[in-house]
Design an enzyme around this catalytic site. Sequence first.
Site, PDB file in Angstrom:
ATOM      1  N   LYS A 174       0.860  -1.183   0.000  1.00 30.30           N
ATOM      2  CA  LYS A 174       0.000   0.000   0.000  1.00 30.30           C
ATOM      3  C   LYS A 174       0.892   1.228   0.000  1.00 30.30           C
ATOM      4  CE  LYS A 174      -3.004   3.072   2.242  1.00 30.30           C
ATOM      5  NZ  LYS A 174      -2.105   4.127   1.700  1.00 30.30           N
ATOM      6  N   GLU A 247       7.882   0.196  12.008  1.00 32.22           N
ATOM      7  CA  GLU A 247       8.882   1.271  12.018  1.00 32.22           C
ATOM      8  C   GLU A 247       8.102   2.557  12.213  1.00 32.22           C
ATOM      9  OE1 GLU A 247      12.022   0.674  11.870  1.00 32.22           O
ATOM     10  OE2 GLU A 247      12.053  -1.389  11.189  1.00 32.22           O
ATOM     11  N   CYS A 281      11.828  10.165  10.050  1.00 34.25           N
ATOM     12  CA  CYS A 281      11.610   9.544  11.363  1.00 34.25           C
ATOM     13  C   CYS A 281      12.804   9.700  12.289  1.00 34.25           C
ATOM     14  CB  CYS A 281      11.277   8.073  11.170  1.00 34.25           C
ATOM     15  SG  CYS A 281      12.515   7.203  10.203  1.00 34.25           S
ATOM     16  N   GLU A 379       6.000  14.211  18.350  1.00 32.46           N
ATOM     17  CA  GLU A 379       6.858  14.333  17.167  1.00 32.46           C
ATOM     18  C   GLU A 379       6.341  15.482  16.293  1.00 32.46           C
ATOM     19  OE1 GLU A 379       6.272  11.134  14.336  1.00 32.46           O
ATOM     20  OE2 GLU A 379       8.381  11.147  13.790  1.00 32.46           O
TER      21      GLU A 379
HETATM   22  P1  NAD Z   1       0.571   7.346   8.832  1.00 36.35           P
HETATM   23  O1  NAD Z   1       0.612   6.384   9.945  1.00 36.35           O
HETATM   24  O2  NAD Z   1      -0.515   8.351   8.809  1.00 36.35           O
HETATM   25  O3  NAD Z   1       0.461   6.574   7.424  1.00 36.35           O
HETATM   26  C1  NAD Z   1       1.387   5.582   7.041  1.00 36.35           C
HETATM   27  C2  NAD Z   1       0.726   4.647   6.043  1.00 36.35           C
HETATM   28  O4  NAD Z   1      -0.303   3.927   6.711  1.00 36.35           O
HETATM   29  C3  NAD Z   1       0.047   5.359   4.872  1.00 36.35           C
HETATM   30  O5  NAD Z   1       0.224   4.617   3.704  1.00 36.35           O
HETATM   31  C4  NAD Z   1      -1.410   5.365   5.298  1.00 36.35           C
HETATM   32  O6  NAD Z   1      -2.313   5.484   4.223  1.00 36.35           O
HETATM   33  C5  NAD Z   1      -1.524   4.018   5.975  1.00 36.35           C
HETATM   34  N1  NAD Z   1      -2.649   3.886   6.913  1.00 36.35           N
HETATM   35  C6  NAD Z   1      -3.454   4.851   7.424  1.00 36.35           C
HETATM   36  N2  NAD Z   1      -4.351   4.291   8.249  1.00 36.35           N
HETATM   37  C7  NAD Z   1      -4.137   2.973   8.255  1.00 36.35           C
HETATM   38  C8  NAD Z   1      -4.719   1.868   8.940  1.00 36.35           C
HETATM   39  N3  NAD Z   1      -5.736   2.019   9.782  1.00 36.35           N
HETATM   40  N4  NAD Z   1      -4.210   0.635   8.726  1.00 36.35           N
HETATM   41  C9  NAD Z   1      -3.149   0.453   7.914  1.00 36.35           C
HETATM   42  N5  NAD Z   1      -2.552   1.462   7.237  1.00 36.35           N
HETATM   43  C10 NAD Z   1      -3.032   2.704   7.405  1.00 36.35           C
HETATM   44  O7  NAD Z   1       1.989   8.044   8.779  1.00 36.35           O
HETATM   45  P2  NAD Z   1       2.454   9.254   7.851  1.00 36.35           P
HETATM   46  O8  NAD Z   1       1.948  10.527   8.403  1.00 36.35           O
HETATM   47  O9  NAD Z   1       2.194   8.943   6.435  1.00 36.35           O
HETATM   48  O10 NAD Z   1       4.050   9.177   8.034  1.00 36.35           O
HETATM   49  C11 NAD Z   1       4.711   9.887   9.001  1.00 36.35           C
HETATM   50  C12 NAD Z   1       5.034   9.015  10.213  1.00 36.35           C
HETATM   51  O11 NAD Z   1       5.792   7.884   9.809  1.00 36.35           O
HETATM   52  C13 NAD Z   1       5.905   9.746  11.216  1.00 36.35           C
HETATM   53  O12 NAD Z   1       5.465   9.432  12.507  1.00 36.35           O
HETATM   54  C14 NAD Z   1       7.298   9.158  10.976  1.00 36.35           C
HETATM   55  O13 NAD Z   1       8.163   9.250  12.076  1.00 36.35           O
HETATM   56  C15 NAD Z   1       6.949   7.746  10.628  1.00 36.35           C
HETATM   57  N6  NAD Z   1       8.037   7.120   9.867  1.00 36.35           N
HETATM   58  C16 NAD Z   1       8.784   6.150  10.474  1.00 36.35           C
HETATM   59  C17 NAD Z   1       9.860   5.586   9.799  1.00 36.35           C
HETATM   60  C18 NAD Z   1      10.746   4.539  10.453  1.00 36.35           C
HETATM   61  O14 NAD Z   1      11.498   3.861   9.742  1.00 36.35           O
HETATM   62  N7  NAD Z   1      10.698   4.365  11.770  1.00 36.35           N
HETATM   63  C19 NAD Z   1      10.169   5.999   8.501  1.00 36.35           C
HETATM   64  C20 NAD Z   1       9.370   6.988   7.925  1.00 36.35           C
HETATM   65  C21 NAD Z   1       8.312   7.531   8.603  1.00 36.35           C
END
Ligand code: NAD
Length: 508
Positions: A174, A247, A281, A379
């Site tokens: 996804k 992650e 992140c 964050e």
């Molecule tokens: P998010 O959690 O809003 O979305 C991440 C993904 O999950 C998207 O594709 C989204 O459409 C999907 N999603 C949304 N609701 C869902 C559900 N109920 N079930 C399954 N999937 C769902 O995060 P974001 O705002 O897109 O990204 C930013 C966050 O990601 C920040 O907190 C950042 O720190 C974290 N991040 C972590 C890493 C790491 O390696 N630790 C790397 C990059 C980003």
Amino acid sequence: MSETSIATLIAHLPSTEAAATVLNPSNGRKIFDLPQLQEHQVVAAVKNAKTAQDDWSQTPVYTRERALLRLHDILLANEEKLLDLLQLETGKSRAHAFEETAGAISAAAYYGKISGKTLARKRTKAGVPLLTKTYVDHIPVGVVGVITPWNYPLALTMLDVLPALAAGNAVVQKADNQTALTVLFARHLAVEAGIPEDAWTVVTGDGATVGNAIVDNVDYVAFTGSTETGRKVAQRAAGRLIGCSLELGGKNPMIVLEGANLKRAAEIVLSGAFSSAGQLCVSIERVYVANSDKAKFLEILAAKTQELKVGKSNDFSVDIGSLGGYNQLQRVSGFINDAVAQGAEVVAGGKALPEIGPYFYAPTVITDVPETARMVRREVFGPVVNVEGYDSIDEAIEKANDSDFGLNASVVGPVKSAKEVARYLHAGSVNINEGFRASFASMQSPMGGTKTSGQGRRNGPGGLLRFTETKVIGIASTALRLPSRAKDYEKMAPLMRVLLKVLRRITL
Ligand code: NAD
């Protein structure tokens, strides 16, 4: 990217009634309309992937390795296109897009080289030496669901999808709506490299609708995103007893030691806190500096931050690009406005830059933020760094660890003292005299978080093995007669006792 190329890439997705309009963050203009899949279309994609996986898992691992190495070369040959696409969808500067591309390309080389060795059958010490033999095979789990966020679409895709494929799984990924084109282009290049069409399927749509359908149908989930969503994914995966790696977010601290070169420390903050406009992140969000150095350090850091060039350009003339869109701008300005309203002092930045584009925000250094401000514990995920003082190194360590997150940390100063401080920090990685790149760039080192920053690790051999089940084969020699009746045990007991004593001496 031309309309024809976009149409070719989205032709991979099934047709849908619903579509989401994707905007270019740098200018707010529409790029294209992205199909939004329904649950049944995701279920069909997983089913199709399972069929493809049956064949893919039978290909010798060196064939899979060769496809990844070809992909490495194809990615390099297409680097300029990838950079353009990353900038178009994320708004990040060319320099930060370049950093991301380099990470993605290294992942292809790494898993193209270590997969055979890592997955090879391993002999284990037998329970009854000479009379039994045991070995362990690594079996692909089946269909891996990969869920990725918008901020590092290329690198995060490659770090999870490639090891999953190398282990013999199929992938249903996804992609986030905002950066799906980059993911679709990466998949297109992977197919050119020899990955079968149906072994890697990309799906797009509403987060919960598509995300839930993935978690409910696949055999393992590799999720990257916020801690809030990660919790939901973990709970759903637990209900099905499938494995997941998470992650998640960070609130990453840096400690500047007494005796550190303050100019150098400020430069490390520039890359550590403002890469991809802080939407990373592992980005540094909190800096702790000795109270005796604080005023001087703030002066240097503010001056260097104000020198950064913020803007939009498809060359390397700009230091920092745009935020990812409207929600990101609301989020970052909301945190800063709240902190300022509670008495925090902005020493650089602290404002949006609408004269450049709709979602640009100035790199910001803030200090004296009261504990009640929302940004202290949450964050920010933007180009914002909060500088605080400390009186003793124990206090600095305590403050650095006082967070629900534990993803990354940094220590700046003499290496010997910094290594000692690193031992006490609660984080999945600690970078000495760097913000995040020293650890992040090492494909061989496991990457991930403690506390609410996640579970499991990507990269390294473990990043591949998480997508496998182990299967142990035990072989008894035909000469071995193990007891089957109670009386047999009685007869064998004295010999067994001697054997246990011997084993205590000879086995590890
Ligand atoms: P998010 O959690 O809003 O979305 C991440 C993904 O999950 C998207 O594709 C989204 O459409 C999907 N999603 C949304 N609701 C869902 C559900 N109920 N079930 C399954 N999937 C769902 O995060 P974001 O705002 O897109 O990204 C930013 C966050 O990601 C920040 O907190 C950042 O720190 C974290 N991040 C972590 C890493 C790491 O390696 N630790 C790397 C990059 C980003």
